[in-house]
Each structure stands twice: as C-alpha cells, then as structure tokens.
Motif scaffolding. Structure first.
Motif, PDB file in Angstrom:
ATOM      1  N   THR A 535       0.725  -1.103  -0.004  1.00 28.60           N
ATOM      2  CA  THR A 535      -0.100  -0.024   0.025  1.00 28.60           C
ATOM      3  C   THR A 535       0.822   1.314  -0.051  1.00 28.60           C
ATOM      4  O   THR A 535       1.721   1.346   0.830  1.00 28.60           O
ATOM      5  CB  THR A 535      -0.951  -0.125   0.960  1.00 28.60           C
ATOM      6  OG1 THR A 535      -1.731  -1.119   1.258  1.00 28.60           O
ATOM      7  CG2 THR A 535      -1.797   1.239   1.146  1.00 28.60           C
ATOM      8  N   VAL A 536       0.518   2.123  -0.925  1.00 27.64           N
ATOM      9  CA  VAL A 536       1.510   3.286  -1.092  1.00 27.64           C
ATOM     10  C   VAL A 536       0.633   4.399  -1.287  1.00 27.64           C
ATOM     11  O   VAL A 536      -0.401   4.407  -1.964  1.00 27.64           O
ATOM     12  CB  VAL A 536       2.484   3.108  -2.434  1.00 27.64           C
ATOM     13  CG1 VAL A 536       3.115   4.409  -2.490  1.00 27.64           C
ATOM     14  CG2 VAL A 536       3.611   2.065  -2.294  1.00 27.64           C
ATOM     15  N   MET A 537       0.869   5.692  -0.558  1.00 25.40           N
ATOM     16  CA  MET A 537      -0.014   6.794  -0.618  1.00 25.40           C
ATOM     17  C   MET A 537       1.036   7.958  -1.056  1.00 25.40           C
ATOM     18  O   MET A 537       1.986   8.305  -0.201  1.00 25.40           O
ATOM     19  CB  MET A 537      -0.625   6.904   0.719  1.00 25.40           C
ATOM     20  CG  MET A 537      -1.455   8.268   0.637  1.00 25.40           C
ATOM     21  SD  MET A 537      -2.515   8.470   2.082  1.00 25.40           S
ATOM     22  CE  MET A 537      -1.538   8.543   3.522  1.00 25.40           C
ATOM     23  N   TYR A 538       0.545   8.726  -1.708  1.00 24.00           N
ATOM     24  CA  TYR A 538       1.230   9.929  -2.443  1.00 24.00           C
ATOM     25  C   TYR A 538       0.365  11.073  -1.916  1.00 24.00           C
ATOM     26  O   TYR A 538      -0.825  11.168  -2.203  1.00 24.00           O
ATOM     27  CB  TYR A 538       1.761   9.973  -3.764  1.00 24.00           C
ATOM     28  CG  TYR A 538       2.145  11.333  -4.184  1.00 24.00           C
ATOM     29  CD1 TYR A 538       3.634  11.701  -4.085  1.00 24.00           C
ATOM     30  CD2 TYR A 538       1.489  12.266  -4.820  1.00 24.00           C
ATOM     31  CE1 TYR A 538       4.281  12.814  -4.368  1.00 24.00           C
ATOM     32  CE2 TYR A 538       2.060  13.428  -5.232  1.00 24.00           C
ATOM     33  CZ  TYR A 538       3.083  13.738  -5.109  1.00 24.00           C
ATOM     34  OH  TYR A 538       3.878  14.916  -5.638  1.00 24.00           O
ATOM     35  N   GLN A 539       0.869  12.133  -1.469  1.00 25.57           N
ATOM     36  CA  GLN A 539       0.107  13.455  -1.094  1.00 25.57           C
ATOM     37  C   GLN A 539       1.093  14.707  -1.266  1.00 25.57           C
ATOM     38  O   GLN A 539       2.280  14.899  -1.321  1.00 25.57           O
ATOM     39  CB  GLN A 539      -0.022  13.363   0.619  1.00 25.57           C
ATOM     40  CG  GLN A 539      -0.924  12.339   1.106  1.00 25.57           C
ATOM     41  CD  GLN A 539      -1.102  12.342   2.336  1.00 25.57           C
ATOM     42  OE1 GLN A 539      -2.183  12.594   3.088  1.00 25.57           O
ATOM     43  NE2 GLN A 539       0.040  12.136   3.347  1.00 25.57           N
ATOM     44  N   GLN A 540       0.030  15.694  -2.080  1.00 24.48           N
ATOM     45  CA  GLN A 540       0.719  17.067  -2.155  1.00 24.48           C
ATOM     46  C   GLN A 540      -0.181  18.100  -1.892  1.00 24.48           C
ATOM     47  O   GLN A 540      -1.406  18.140  -1.911  1.00 24.48           O
ATOM     48  CB  GLN A 540       1.057  16.840  -3.664  1.00 24.48           C
ATOM     49  CG  GLN A 540       1.503  18.497  -4.310  1.00 24.48           C
ATOM     50  CD  GLN A 540       3.063  18.470  -3.548  1.00 24.48           C
ATOM     51  OE1 GLN A 540       3.864  17.624  -3.716  1.00 24.48           O
ATOM     52  NE2 GLN A 540       3.496  19.772  -3.070  1.00 24.48           N
ATOM     53  N   VAL A 541       0.338  18.927  -1.038  1.00 23.52           N
ATOM     54  CA  VAL A 541      -0.502  20.133  -0.468  1.00 23.52           C
ATOM     55  C   VAL A 541      -0.048  21.359  -1.300  1.00 23.52           C
ATOM     56  O   VAL A 541       1.186  21.794  -1.360  1.00 23.52           O
ATOM     57  CB  VAL A 541      -0.413  20.380   0.703  1.00 23.52           C
ATOM     58  CG1 VAL A 541      -1.283  21.485   1.379  1.00 23.52           C
ATOM     59  CG2 VAL A 541      -0.961  19.083   1.487  1.00 23.52           C
ATOM     60  N   ASP A 542      -0.916  22.340  -1.997  1.00 22.35           N
ATOM     61  CA  ASP A 542      -0.473  23.546  -2.528  1.00 22.35           C
ATOM     62  C   ASP A 542      -0.983  24.817  -1.496  1.00 22.35           C
ATOM     63  O   ASP A 542      -2.311  24.888  -1.582  1.00 22.35           O
ATOM     64  CB  ASP A 542      -0.845  23.579  -3.727  1.00 22.35           C
ATOM     65  CG  ASP A 542      -0.378  25.004  -4.538  1.00 22.35           C
ATOM     66  OD1 ASP A 542       0.373  25.784  -4.146  1.00 22.35           O
ATOM     67  OD2 ASP A 542      -0.972  25.328  -5.636  1.00 22.35           O
ATOM     68  N   VAL A 547      -0.341  25.357   6.695  1.00 18.04           N
ATOM     69  CA  VAL A 547      -1.553  25.487   7.622  1.00 18.04           C
ATOM     70  C   VAL A 547      -1.965  23.668   7.567  1.00 18.04           C
ATOM     71  O   VAL A 547      -2.776  23.570   8.634  1.00 18.04           O
ATOM     72  CB  VAL A 547      -2.530  26.131   7.424  1.00 18.04           C
ATOM     73  CG1 VAL A 547      -2.367  27.628   7.534  1.00 18.04           C
ATOM     74  CG2 VAL A 547      -3.299  26.055   5.984  1.00 18.04           C
ATOM     75  N   LEU A 548      -1.673  23.260   6.583  1.00 14.96           N
ATOM     76  CA  LEU A 548      -1.917  21.649   6.179  1.00 14.96           C
ATOM     77  C   LEU A 548      -0.767  21.069   6.157  1.00 14.96           C
ATOM     78  O   LEU A 548      -0.180  20.844   5.006  1.00 14.96           O
ATOM     79  CB  LEU A 548      -3.098  21.477   5.291  1.00 14.96           C
ATOM     80  CG  LEU A 548      -3.378  20.071   4.914  1.00 14.96           C
ATOM     81  CD1 LEU A 548      -3.970  19.417   6.188  1.00 14.96           C
ATOM     82  CD2 LEU A 548      -4.621  20.108   3.815  1.00 14.96           C
ATOM     83  N   ASN A 549      -0.066  20.294   7.102  1.00 17.19           N
ATOM     84  CA  ASN A 549       0.951  19.310   6.876  1.00 17.19           C
ATOM     85  C   ASN A 549       0.945  18.021   6.736  1.00 17.19           C
ATOM     86  O   ASN A 549       0.150  17.243   7.793  1.00 17.19           O
ATOM     87  CB  ASN A 549       2.160  19.951   8.103  1.00 17.19           C
ATOM     88  CG  ASN A 549       2.422  21.343   8.259  1.00 17.19           C
ATOM     89  OD1 ASN A 549       2.705  21.778   6.990  1.00 17.19           O
ATOM     90  ND2 ASN A 549       2.652  21.710   9.191  1.00 17.19           N
ATOM     91  N   VAL A 550       1.239  17.256   5.896  1.00 17.65           N
ATOM     92  CA  VAL A 550       1.219  16.064   5.533  1.00 17.65           C
ATOM     93  C   VAL A 550       2.548  15.197   4.978  1.00 17.65           C
ATOM     94  O   VAL A 550       3.147  16.187   4.470  1.00 17.65           O
ATOM     95  CB  VAL A 550      -0.041  15.402   5.016  1.00 17.65           C
ATOM     96  CG1 VAL A 550      -1.273  15.711   5.534  1.00 17.65           C
ATOM     97  CG2 VAL A 550       0.117  15.874   3.411  1.00 17.65           C
ATOM     98  N   PRO A 551       2.981  14.008   5.336  1.00 16.89           N
ATOM     99  CA  PRO A 551       4.048  13.448   4.652  1.00 16.89           C
ATOM    100  C   PRO A 551       3.548  13.210   3.356  1.00 16.89           C
ATOM    101  O   PRO A 551       2.608  12.985   2.627  1.00 16.89           O
ATOM    102  CB  PRO A 551       4.303  12.092   5.214  1.00 16.89           C
ATOM    103  CG  PRO A 551       3.005  11.879   6.084  1.00 16.89           C
ATOM    104  CD  PRO A 551       2.140  13.115   6.268  1.00 16.89           C
ATOM    105  N   GLN A 552       4.647  13.562   2.403  1.00 18.93           N
ATOM    106  CA  GLN A 552       4.473  13.186   0.911  1.00 18.93           C
ATOM    107  C   GLN A 552       4.356  11.883   0.608  1.00 18.93           C
ATOM    108  O   GLN A 552       3.637  11.608  -0.368  1.00 18.93           O
ATOM    109  CB  GLN A 552       5.501  14.009  -0.013  1.00 18.93           C
ATOM    110  CG  GLN A 552       5.556  14.006  -1.430  1.00 18.93           C
ATOM    111  CD  GLN A 552       6.657  14.752  -1.975  1.00 18.93           C
ATOM    112  OE1 GLN A 552       7.802  14.326  -2.031  1.00 18.93           O
ATOM    113  NE2 GLN A 552       6.409  15.789  -2.721  1.00 18.93           N
ATOM    114  N   LEU A 553       4.977  10.872   1.219  1.00 14.37           N
ATOM    115  CA  LEU A 553       4.827   9.401   0.730  1.00 14.37           C
ATOM    116  C   LEU A 553       4.629   8.674   2.390  1.00 14.37           C
ATOM    117  O   LEU A 553       5.438   8.893   3.167  1.00 14.37           O
ATOM    118  CB  LEU A 553       6.174   9.148   0.042  1.00 14.37           C
ATOM    119  CG  LEU A 553       6.348   7.666  -0.473  1.00 14.37           C
ATOM    120  CD1 LEU A 553       5.162   7.474  -1.623  1.00 14.37           C
ATOM    121  CD2 LEU A 553       7.774   7.449  -1.043  1.00 14.37           C
TER     122      LEU A 553
END
Length: 662
Positions: A535-542, A547-553
């Motif tokens: 299971t792999v999850m990729y995230q990107q915040v612009d 104000v919204l911090n998440v790991p990229q991978l």
C-alpha cells in the motif's frame, strides 16, 4: 475486574439464550467456513431440522450494507487487529494504547452538516452513529476479542447477539481496556457499551432499528518528554526503563463521556420489498429518524502549570458540554424504471455550553453558550442501469447559523472482467467545530469566541477510483479547501525555548485556498504460499501558508507466508510488515484542548517501523502474536508520533478473536 464481570455476563447470556437449535452447516462454497457445531437431529419423527451456514449470520451497517460473519484469517484481518479494530494505515499511534493518533493522511470530505464538540484527538475510539452495527442471526452468536496492552491492563471487546423471534434481533456489546503505559503518568482506559435491536412486523411493512451507546474515555496527560535529547534520543541505557524519563507534568487528566439514544422507523405504504436494495419493484415508504446525545469533554489539573500559561485559579477544571437532538422525517419512493428517490426534512437542536461567563482583560464578555436550532432539507437519488450505478444527494440548511450544504454525487461502472471504475464529486459548507467557535478555560489564554468572526469551511473535491484483481486498487482525490480552520501556537522563540509553546495555542482561519491531492494504491502479489501486500500513498499540498502538513509519501509493505498445517486443522500466517513515511512538520499535541495543532519548527518522521507477526486460525478462533517495532533499538531513537511524544519501543503482544454459537 469489570472486564471479567462482562465476560461472565456474555457467557452466561449465551447459555441462557442457547436452545436446542439446528446445526450450523458448512458449505464448500462458503468464503468463510468452519466446522459444524453439532450434527442435524430430527425435530420429530419424519422431520429434520434445517441447517444454517455462516452466511445466515448477517451484520448490517448504518448505511444498510449487509455482510455476513467472516471467520477467516487474512492480511486485512492482521491490519485490523488493533485497538480501533480498523486499518490504521493513515494513522500514527502514540506510545500507549488508547492515546491519540497523529494523522499521516487527511480526510477533508465532509458528510455531516453540523459541527462536533471538538477534542478530535480524543475521539478515535468514540463510536458514532455510523459505527454501530445491527445483526440478524438464526441462533445466538458471541464474539470475544482479546489483546494484551502495555503494563497492567488488557483489552476486551465482547459481543452477544441473538433473536428473540425471527423478526426481533438484539445485540449487547462492551469494549473495555486499561493500559498503564511505559512512561510516567501515561495511563489510559475506556469503556464503550452499546446495545442495538432490529424489528419488523410479520408483514414486513413496519421496520425499526435502535441503539443505545454509553461511552467514557479517560487518560492521564504528561505533556510529553521534557528532556528528550539527553534522556531519549541519546540512547542512554540509564533510561531504557522509560518510567525514569522526565515528563512535563504529572497532575493532569482529560476525559470524554457521551450517551446516545437512537432509533429509526419505516412504514411501507404499499408493496413490501423483497430484497435489501429494493430496486426491483415499486414501493413508497415513510420514515422517521431520532437521535439524542449528550457529551462532554473535561480537562483537569490539580495545580496550575506554566506549560499552559497563567490561570485564574490554582486548580484547573475545564468542561465543555454539548447536547443535541436530531429529528428527520423522510419519504422514499422506489420504481424499477426510475430508480430510488428520497426526500427529507430535519430539525437539529443544539446546546453547547460552559458553567460560567467570562469577562476578559479588555472588558469584553465571552459568552458561555451557543444554542439554537437548524432546519435542513435534502434529497437522494440512486439508479442502476446495466453495469452503471448512479447515486447522489444534497442536504441544504434553510434556517440556522451553523449549516450550509452537502452535495455528493458518484457514478460507478462494473466491467465484465470484475474491475470497477468510480467517479465522484462533493461540495460542502459548514461552520468549524464548536471548540473553534467558543471556548472557556481556567487558563487565561484559552478563552475565545469566534462564532461571529469565523466563516463556514468550504470543501470542493473530485474522486477517481479503480478496483481490479489484476491491476490492484487505485484511488485519487483532489480537494480545494476555503476558510480552513486550525489550531496553532503564536508563542515567541523565547517562550518555545522555555517550554511554554502551549501557552499560546488558539484557533485561526486561513484566508487563502488550500489544495490537497491524495493518491493511494494497493496491490498484492502471490507466488505459491508467499505473498507481498503493498500500500502506497502520495500526497501533495499547495498552500500560501503552512497550515496543512502531511508526509509526501507513506508506504506499507508486508511479506508473508500462509498455509494449512496439521492436516488442515490450522491455517498459519506469518510475515514481516515494513511501514515508512517521509519526514514532515508533524502536528503537535495539546492535552488541554485534546487537539493537534500546526507547528512548522521541527520535522519528524523518515524512520522505518518493522513488525513481525504469527497468526493462526483453528476452527472459529483466530490467534494473533506480534513483535511490534522490533527494530527500535538499532535504527535510532528518533521515532516520534508528535513533537515530544515518542512512539512505542519494541514490545510483544498477543490475543485472539473467538466466535462461538448456541
């Protein structure tokens, strides 16, 4: 002791309701099969009792999705065998069981029109209306889930469900746990009692489902480590016993307590339905749903601590209360040509309050109550056309200050190969949770009123999905968030250096739009008795401001072996799970509010988590043994769940899930 009492009650209840009932039959076609409890025997001369299969033991969700009891063992069961009893891939647990979980992924889609109490970090184990299950069983069935915790405590989730008549099914369940934890003043405990019932008349035209839930979640709060560099990160063997590590304080507790009464009733004006989807014939149904809930969040501290700043009194007792009552009436029309159309109107009463009013240093009065009512109207539609399935809904607030609207629409297509493609859109608008709008505390800096300042949060999103046995499961969502509301600290560097960052935590709204992209993929590869589940999850915040911090991978990979052994008397499963997420500005935890807040001064993460497990299934019993985080002593002491809050060290835990039938 109370868990033993519950266990004895469940067992005795099963015996009390046990009858001379038909045998449970095993079919080779059953996905989850097990050995028969007894052989069929005749009712009387010339007649033989009917037999039941595992598929006759049905579990019905709030959304009316029906599944049957599953006694198999699988890698998904391994992922769900935890305190929450669901896959926690997007969560990062704290060191002790029953404590908060930091978020590795974000769910921004809003399915409800109304704000909640707040203290979201304390609600992971709180069972909402949507979490309650209903049952339909031919004979009494009991499920016991047991698992060890950390130091002086256990976890037990016990369920008994039975039918008084074929049309009246009742369930009783209690989930209780206690765990002392490895660090000072780190104990947690909770109790989740729930009972549910379903009933329908002989004609099937009137149906009722109801439940009662009473829940309390308590934990000691120590504020995290006060000297982490020397006592934890250094790997100093003098502090291998974690109870010797200094913490910020040892005199604070917080608590969530809630009670809920729910029922929903329906009456068919004509044409009784013959299947659960009710899509094959015409019908007209009147319905009514009622939900009354009282809840409070409390933080107490025997003596004021500069960790949270100045206080009005020496002993701290903060308590936020919320009482809500929800009434909805609806009409549902089903037509085999046009589909299913449902319309509703709802009245929501709320009372969020504190014990007293407050006048701040500027002479401004901070109210102690937000009270009112909301009126909403809504409609839902569903239709299946060949391989296409369409559904959507809208709820709109016509009166009141809290609600805006929720719009959801989705279309899915089932291919002949078995693959399923999904497309969806959503749009929502509502006020932030109550603790953002109004809060009172004995600590001076934790008093605010923003209900006339903050605007409604707005979320607009797209969802794409593909589920295929050959290609795996892929989902992607893209969301635009306006007026994103969050907690953060405005402490100066001097306050931070003095350990007083939490003295300046307060709510804010972001004036700029935040865009959030999440792509998640799962695929399992099998070769003989070996399998690799990924299971792999990729995230990107612009965003303009962080104000919204998440790991990229985030990735989780499990290599495991499974096989029937001992002449197929046992199914064995063993393997290793690797989990990793990239470093990022992980949210910090505030124990006074029971909330996480944004911090942009410290990056955490970037460390591996390795678990070794051995699971087995014998008849209706599933056994679980796991060595959690066995790499903790040789991969570096930088594993944190939040700033100053470490993840747990290597620990071996075991337990079981056992179903038995009467």
């Amino acid at each position: 002791m109370r868990y033993l009492v519950v266990l004895l009650f469940i067992c005795n209840s099963a015996f009390f309701y046990g009858q001379d009932l038909p045998a449970l039959r095993v079919s080779e076609k059953d996905t989850a099969s097990f050995s028969p409890i007894q052989k069929p025997k005749p009712f009387s001369k010339g007649k033989v009792e009917p037999e039941f299969t595992i598929k006759d033991y049905k579990i019905i969700s709030y959304a009316r999705d029906t599944t049957f009891l599953d006694t198999t063992i699988s890698i998904q069961k391994e992922y769900k065998y935890n305190f929450l009893r669901k896959d926690n891939f997007e969560l990062m647990p704290f060191s002790n069981i029953g404590q908060p979980y930091n978020s590795l992924g974000v769910t921004v889609k809003q399915n409800t029109l109304y704000p909640s109490l707040g203290a979201e970090a304390k609600h992971f184990n709180y069972m909402e209306v949507e979490d309650i299950k209903y049952y339909r069983v031919p004979t009494p069935m009991t499920e016991l889930m047991f698992k060890t915790t950390l130091e002086q405590g256990q976890l037990l989730d016990a369920l008994l469900t039975f039918n008084m008549t074929p049309r009246l099914n009742i369930s009783l369940a209690y989930k209780g746990f206690r765990s002392l934890g490895k660090y000072q003043f780190n104990e947690a405990e909770s109790g989740n009692f729930r009972t549910s019932a379903t009933y329908e008349t002989k004609s099937g035209r009137y149906r009722l489902r109801t439940h009662i839930a009473a829940q309390d979640l308590l934990s000691e709060e120590n504020g995290g480590l006060s000297n982490k560099e020397l006592q934890f990160e250094s790997g100093n063997t003098s502090f291998t016993d974690r109870s010797r590590i200094d913490v910020n304080f040892t005199n604070a507790n917080n608590k969530v307590l809630g009670k809920r009464y729910f029922f929903e009733q329906e009456y068919d004006l004509f044409k009784k339905s013959k299947d659960t989807t009710r899509s094959r014939e015409n019908y007209l149904t009147l319905g009514h749903q009622f939900n009354y809930e009282t809840k409070y969040y409390q933080f107490s501290q025997t003596v004021q601590d500069d960790y949270f700043g100045d206080a009005f009194v020496s002993a701290i007792t903060d308590k936020a209360n919320l009482k809500t009552m929800y009434n909805q009436g609806y009409v549902e029309l089903g037509n085999k040509t046009l589909g299913i159309l449902k319309g509703n109107i709802a009245l929501y009463n709320y009372n969020y309050f504190f014990d007293s009013k407050l006048i701040n240093a500027s002479g401004e009065e901070i109210s102690n109550q937000l009270k009112g009512e909301e009126i909403t109207v809504g409609a839902q539609y569903g239709k299946t056309i060949g391989g296409f399935k369409l559904n959507g809904g809208i709820d709109y607030g016509v009166s009141g200050e809290l609600t805006g609207s929720v719009i959801n629409a989705a279309a899915s297509y089932q291919l002949k190969s078995g693959a399923k493609a999904t497309f969806g859109i959503n749009s929502s608008s509502k006020m932030p949770n109550f603790n953002y709008l109004l809060y009172q505390s004995d600590y001076v800096n934790y008093n605010w009123q923003n209900n006339e300042v903050f605007e409604k949060e707005r979320v607009n999103g797209l969802l794409l999905g593909l589920d295929s046995k050959l290609l795996g499961s892929l989902s992607a969502e893209y969301n635009i968030i306006d007026n994103y509301t969050y907690f953060t600290s405005t402490a100066s560097q001097e306050q931070i250096d003095a350990g007083e960052e939490n003295a300046a935590v307060s709510p804010f709204q972001e004036g700029n739009s935040v865009t959030y992209l999440k792509i998640k993929y799962n695929k399992e590869f099998k070769v003989g008795n070996f399998a690799l589940n990924n299971t792999v999850m990729y995230q990107q915040v612009d965003q303009t401001n962080n104000v919204l911090n998440v790991p990229q991978l985030v990735t989780r990979n499990t290599l495991y072996f499974s096989k029937d052994v001992f002449d197929r008397a046992m199914h064995l499963q063993t393997g290793v799970t690797f989990k990793y997420f990239t470093s990022y500005n992980m949210d910090a935890y505030n124990p006074l509010l029971g909330e996480f807040y944004i911090q942009n001064r410290e990056e955490l993460g970037g460390y591996p988590l390795l678990d070794f497990f051995i699971n087995a299934k014998v008849k209706q019993t599933r056994l679980f043994l796991k060595a959690e985080h066995f790499n903790s002593s040789f991969s570096g002491f930088n594993f944190y769940s939040a700033p100053n809050y470490p993840y747990r060290d290597f620990v071996i835990r075991f337990g079981l899930v056992w179903n038995f039938f009467s």
